[in-house]
Write an enzyme that holds these catalytic residues in place. Sequence first.
Site, PDB file in Angstrom:
ATOM      1  CB  THR A  30      -0.982   0.090   1.176  1.00  0.00           C
ATOM      2  OG1 THR A  30      -1.949  -0.951   1.103  1.00  0.00           O
ATOM      3  CG2 THR A  30      -1.766   1.417   1.123  1.00  0.00           C
ATOM      4  CD1 TRP A  72      -1.237  -6.041   1.705  1.00  0.00           C
ATOM      5  CD2 TRP A  72      -0.903  -7.031   3.686  1.00  0.00           C
ATOM      6  NE1 TRP A  72      -2.090  -5.471   2.612  1.00  0.00           N
ATOM      7  CE2 TRP A  72      -1.909  -6.053   3.833  1.00  0.00           C
ATOM      8  CE3 TRP A  72      -0.537  -7.774   4.795  1.00  0.00           C
ATOM      9  CZ2 TRP A  72      -2.537  -5.812   5.046  1.00  0.00           C
ATOM     10  CZ3 TRP A  72      -1.144  -7.533   6.007  1.00  0.00           C
ATOM     11  CH2 TRP A  72      -2.142  -6.561   6.117  1.00  0.00           C
ATOM     12  CG  ASN A  78      -4.666  -7.808   3.165  1.00  0.00           C
ATOM     13  OD1 ASN A  78      -5.397  -7.724   4.142  1.00  0.00           O
ATOM     14  ND2 ASN A  78      -4.575  -6.846   2.252  1.00  0.00           N
ATOM     15  CD  GLU A  79      -7.913  -5.593   1.294  1.00  0.00           C
ATOM     16  OE1 GLU A  79      -7.287  -5.137   0.311  1.00  0.00           O
ATOM     17  OE2 GLU A  79      -8.389  -4.879   2.178  1.00  0.00           O
ATOM     18  CD  GLU A 118      -7.196  -3.195   5.784  1.00  0.00           C
ATOM     19  OE1 GLU A 118      -6.486  -4.219   5.649  1.00  0.00           O
ATOM     20  OE2 GLU A 118      -7.196  -2.271   4.963  1.00  0.00           O
ATOM     21  NE  ARG A 133     -11.574   1.493   1.285  1.00  0.00           N
ATOM     22  CZ  ARG A 133     -10.397   1.887   1.791  1.00  0.00           C
ATOM     23  NH1 ARG A 133     -10.081   1.565   3.038  1.00  0.00           N
ATOM     24  NH2 ARG A 133      -9.561   2.584   1.081  1.00  0.00           N
TER      25      ARG A 133
END
Length: 789
Positions: free
Chosen positions: A215, A257, A303-304, A380, A502
């Site tokens: 990120t 990640w 992650n995600e 998260e 969000r």
Amino acid sequence: MTCQLLQEKAVGDCVKAYVRPCPQPIQPGGSLVTERDQVPGQLSWWQLGTERFNGKQLLGKHTCLARGPGEREALAFYNELAGAARNSGAHGAQPATPARLHAPNPNLTWTPGGFALSSPPRSGMAARSPPPAASLALSQHGSLRLQSGGGAGSFSVNKWRRRSRAPRPCQATSRLLVNYQEPYRTQILDYLFKPNFGASLHILKVEIGGDGQSTDGTEPSHMHYENDENYFRGYEWWLMKEAKKRNPEIKLIGLPWTFPAWIGKGENWPYDYPDVTVYYIVSWILGAKQYHDLDIDYIGIWNERSFSSKYIKLLRYTLDKHGLQQVRIVASDRLWEPISFVLLLDPELHRVVDVIGAHYPGTETVPNAILTQKKLWSSEDFSTFNDEIGAGCWARILNQNYVNGNMTSTIAWNLVASYYEELPFGRCGLMTAQEPWSGHYRVEAPIWITAHTTQFTQPGWSYLQVDGHLEGGGSFVALTDGLGNLTIIIETMSHNHSQCIRPLLPHFNVSPQRATFYLKGSFYMLKTLQVWYSRLGFESVQSTLFQQLHPIKVWRGSFSLDLNVDEVYTLTTLKTGKKCLCSDPPPSQPFPSNYKDDFNIRNPPFSEAPNFADQTGVFEYFINTSDPGDHVFTLRQVVVQRPITWASDADQTISIIGNFNWENFTVTCDVYIEQPRDGGVFVAGRVDNGGIYVRSTKGVFFWVFADGTYRVTGDLAGEEILMKGLSGVRAHAWHTLTLNIQGTSAWGLLNGYPLWENVTVTKPSSGWAAIGTRSFELAQFDNFHVEAS
């Protein structure tokens, strides 16, 4: 919406699984469209699910976001769904009468129309267990009733749910924290972790570095290569130890990640060889214990990104085999689906997954997640600029994630905004510490909003299951330790003052109100409750943060509060709360305009040089034993293969440093190309991008290559060529590059002599300095110097 069919597979006589690329984003309940997701050229939306062949009756349907790997990730979801449907016994000819599905949850029944609940819970709440038996001691179990405005409702305690609150410092967001000098670094850590001081955090979630962009930068792996192990790289080990030093009871979570390239053996995918990935992750857990005496409590998957049932099962088996039964598994750190759906259909997977973690759930969950009867976490959340609106967002979701969604842990991204503010999601931490050169930091409002919960509860406390909606808007939660202590947290955040980044927040109203609470059972005997209060100020009104008020008297088990808008109250039996304030830190100062680093340090406390922020690749301190001269201690780029990525990593490596507002400055650095023929390095100025947007970085880049050429480009990708020619540079020799930028002109020197000049640069107008390499290759840097005018 019409989606083109990409692939489908029959998994029985009546059921098929499908995956379809969709022409535009779809936003299912609880999922989100974020700026972080919208990387140019990297965004793909896929609709996945299993359905009856007639297209009308659905077995289950999920709309999932796939980033990065795109089609492959979507197909992985598709395979999980198809496999789950196949293994469950839910395919084939359906019986005329309902039959029990082979799933862990007895409330889930297959009917000809799809799945059904034998006793459906009300929307948004978990299926309830029966009330406790009458023999439960009232000294440990009580009930709570609230009267709000003209209406009243009563609530019985019929189930408790364990709770916890946590931050996450992952994704290179604590990069600058380690560079702070004392006493300021200790003060920052105290505000975060020290019990009854500031945020008093209960859980610390860290990134398992994988050498890729996550990120706001890259974090180094403990295993760059298959035969390489080093459990002292990066800052996460240090941070976990500092947290444990202050609070030995803090829980630790690790989550990857990205992964080093060798995990995928040439593929951008960690699941083709699950035994290799498991070995890599378990090695990190074992290394934490062996080298740092850290016990990891929870481990995540990816992650995600997609999960693999086979991988998760093998991970659990291997953890147990190594005596790590206490390490619990969280899956899948993305959306509620399809993990919840697959857990219901796969008893073995259901057995090994301990927690369902969803990201940015908007305080809502989904029926399948509730049916699993697993712990539900918002693993998260927050990710919002840390002003008063960010504090309002945090106050609202800390309560309502449980009130609306039965989530007993809410994890904030990120822990502390300790990265260059112009990187993506600047100042989205609970506090701000982005100036180690000055010592300046800011204790932001979210720290004190956190304290309203964390100072008066602990992991292992339980929520009293009440309807926590206030009639005039807002919410409350009540928790107990089961030993007679009670904590009630109330928030009345208004819509416009509590919007998170969000997901989209539907409109709601909050108005001033009087709330009356009635305590029963053992709590009826309480005489007073301690009171802590915050009111967030807007429109030039000063905020009141975490102020202790006079205790409130409880008369015959009841008390009343007049609640205004945008307030937080904590009412508690505990008398241990404190608002500790250190002396003011030094004033804010820009990055030094004259900065040097010769990297001459034999035993560095950290693997990375101060203030450099790696955006692709990993730059580490290096002892160059082959050079007896002036370049024994250098900085070396060490990642030689593109990692398994999470974001849009560049094809070149780059590390940034300095002041984003610099316009006119000179960058000088000694460089050493290690890769013959096609190797190359650069120094750069006015670098305008980083983080997840690093591929689109612009600036002024001065490159030299091992084939004896040079280039000046206006972008990191090297596509915008401003000048090129011969330089005479070769690999395995030291050279000094100097880049000078003044106004709209730039010129460059090689080894102190002019190589090129009069290159016109108009964009960008300012930016960081940087160093880097042409590709993922070994290269060294020394005697870095930047001077801004």
